[in-house]
Design a protein around this motif. Structure first.
Motif, mmCIF file in Angstrom:
data_model
loop_
_atom_site.group_PDB
_atom_site.id
_atom_site.type_symbol
_atom_site.label_atom_id
_atom_site.label_comp_id
_atom_site.label_asym_id
_atom_site.label_seq_id
_atom_site.Cartn_x
_atom_site.Cartn_y
_atom_site.Cartn_z
ATOM 1 N N ILE A 68 -31.624 28.197 27.247
ATOM 2 C CA ILE A 68 -30.862 27.340 28.171
ATOM 3 C C ILE A 68 -30.912 27.925 29.581
ATOM 4 O O ILE A 68 -31.161 27.207 30.553
ATOM 5 N N LEU A 69 -30.698 29.231 29.695
ATOM 6 C CA LEU A 69 -30.751 29.887 31.002
ATOM 7 C C LEU A 69 -32.145 29.804 31.606
ATOM 8 O O LEU A 69 -32.297 29.550 32.800
ATOM 9 N N GLU B 21 -21.792 26.058 35.870
ATOM 10 C CA GLU B 21 -22.171 24.770 36.450
ATOM 11 C C GLU B 21 -22.563 23.780 35.357
ATOM 12 O O GLU B 21 -22.029 22.685 35.287
ATOM 13 N N ASP B 22 -23.525 24.181 34.537
ATOM 14 C CA ASP B 22 -24.048 23.285 33.512
ATOM 15 C C ASP B 22 -23.379 23.497 32.155
ATOM 16 O O ASP B 22 -23.391 22.601 31.316
ATOM 17 N N ILE C 104 -22.034 39.308 30.100
ATOM 18 C CA ILE C 104 -23.123 38.363 30.359
ATOM 19 C C ILE C 104 -22.904 37.726 31.725
ATOM 20 O O ILE C 104 -21.799 37.264 32.039
ATOM 21 N N GLN C 105 -23.937 37.725 32.544
ATOM 22 C CA GLN C 105 -23.846 37.151 33.887
ATOM 23 C C GLN C 105 -23.388 35.699 33.813
ATOM 24 O O GLN C 105 -23.887 34.922 33.004
ATOM 25 N N GLY C 106 -22.435 35.369 34.644
ATOM 26 C CA GLY C 106 -21.938 34.000 34.720
ATOM 27 C C GLY C 106 -20.820 33.691 33.758
ATOM 28 O O GLY C 106 -20.254 32.600 33.802
ATOM 29 N N LYS D 271 -20.328 19.857 29.410
ATOM 30 C CA LYS D 271 -20.713 19.318 28.104
ATOM 31 C C LYS D 271 -20.695 20.372 27.004
ATOM 32 O O LYS D 271 -20.581 20.038 25.838
ATOM 33 N N SER D 272 -20.836 21.665 27.369
ATOM 34 C CA SER D 272 -20.887 22.729 26.370
ATOM 35 C C SER D 272 -20.035 23.913 26.809
ATOM 36 O O SER D 272 -20.129 24.361 27.949
ATOM 37 N N VAL D 273 -19.239 24.409 25.868
ATOM 38 C CA VAL D 273 -18.425 25.603 26.091
ATOM 39 C C VAL D 273 -18.800 26.595 24.995
ATOM 40 O O VAL D 273 -18.762 26.256 23.810
ATOM 41 N N VAL D 274 -19.197 27.794 25.402
ATOM 42 C CA VAL D 274 -19.641 28.825 24.465
ATOM 43 C C VAL D 274 -18.660 29.990 24.537
ATOM 44 O O VAL D 274 -18.458 30.575 25.598
ATOM 45 N N TRP D 275 -18.068 30.314 23.392
ATOM 46 C CA TRP D 275 -17.060 31.358 23.274
ATOM 47 C C TRP D 275 -17.660 32.585 22.618
ATOM 48 O O TRP D 275 -18.433 32.460 21.679
ATOM 49 N N PHE D 276 -17.270 33.773 23.093
ATOM 50 C CA PHE D 276 -17.732 34.988 22.424
ATOM 51 C C PHE D 276 -16.760 36.125 22.637
ATOM 52 O O PHE D 276 -15.964 36.141 23.569
ATOM 53 N N CYS D 277 -16.853 37.062 21.717
ATOM 54 C CA CYS D 277 -16.127 38.328 21.807
ATOM 55 C C CYS D 277 -17.127 39.400 21.409
ATOM 56 O O CYS D 277 -18.328 39.194 21.573
ATOM 57 N N GLY D 278 -16.657 40.504 20.873
ATOM 58 C CA GLY D 278 -17.580 41.569 20.479
ATOM 59 C C GLY D 278 -18.635 41.096 19.509
ATOM 60 O O GLY D 278 -19.831 41.260 19.728
#
Length: 151
Positions: A33-34, A42-43, A59-61, A87-94
């Motif tokens: 995607i990047l 933005e996207d 992670i950058q951004g 349109k997309s939300v990406v969640w993360f932790c360790g």
């Protein structure tokens, strides 16, 4: 099928998500995607759920919303993201096996409750650990990367 861990110490007062299997994206999916020119913020949105434990980098951004503050803010976040056309939300932790997993599920539940068929909620499979140990193509897209933190 992976189930949401019910014993996470930061969320015992919040409900169990209806979605017991939130969608996930791999680090390679995000890199693709990047590489296509899409930009986080933005996207699509990348949300780091770690507290202030950015040891080893971020992670950058990505934006930081500590998991401990997430659940009550979901309606406001949804409104902000929806109004911005996200349109997309990406969640993360360790590792995205606890906080990232639960956040993606809760947010997906909220998206569904609003009848929104365009927005999607994902967890980053293997979380920041998977990203940071994935090789140079990933670490070059990190701010504050410290190799020793991931060894």
């Amino acid at each position: 099928m992976t189930s949401i861990p019910l014993d996470s110490p930061w969320d015992p007062n919040y409900p169990i998500a209806r979605n017991q299997n939130p969608a996930s994206l791999t680090r390679h999916d995000i890199l693709s995607i990047l590489s296509s020119g899409q930009k986080p913020g933005e996207d699509f949105i990348l949300i780091d759920l770690r507290r202030e434990d950015h040891i080893g980098g971020a992670i950058q951004g990505s934006i930081n919303i500590p998991a401990q503050t997430l659940y009550p803010t979901i309606p406001a976040l949804y409104s902000l993201f929806s109004n911005a056309g996200v349109k997309s939300v990406v969640w993360f932790c360790g590792s995205s096996q606890h906080r990232g997993f639960r956040a993606a599920a809760w947010f997906d539940d909220y998206i569904q409750s609003r009848g929104n068929e365009e927005m999607r909620s994902f967890r980053l499979h293997e979380g920041i650990k998977g990203w940071a140990t994935g090789g140079a193509e990933f670490t070059q897209r990190m701010d504050g990367y410290v190799k020793e933190a991931w060894d």
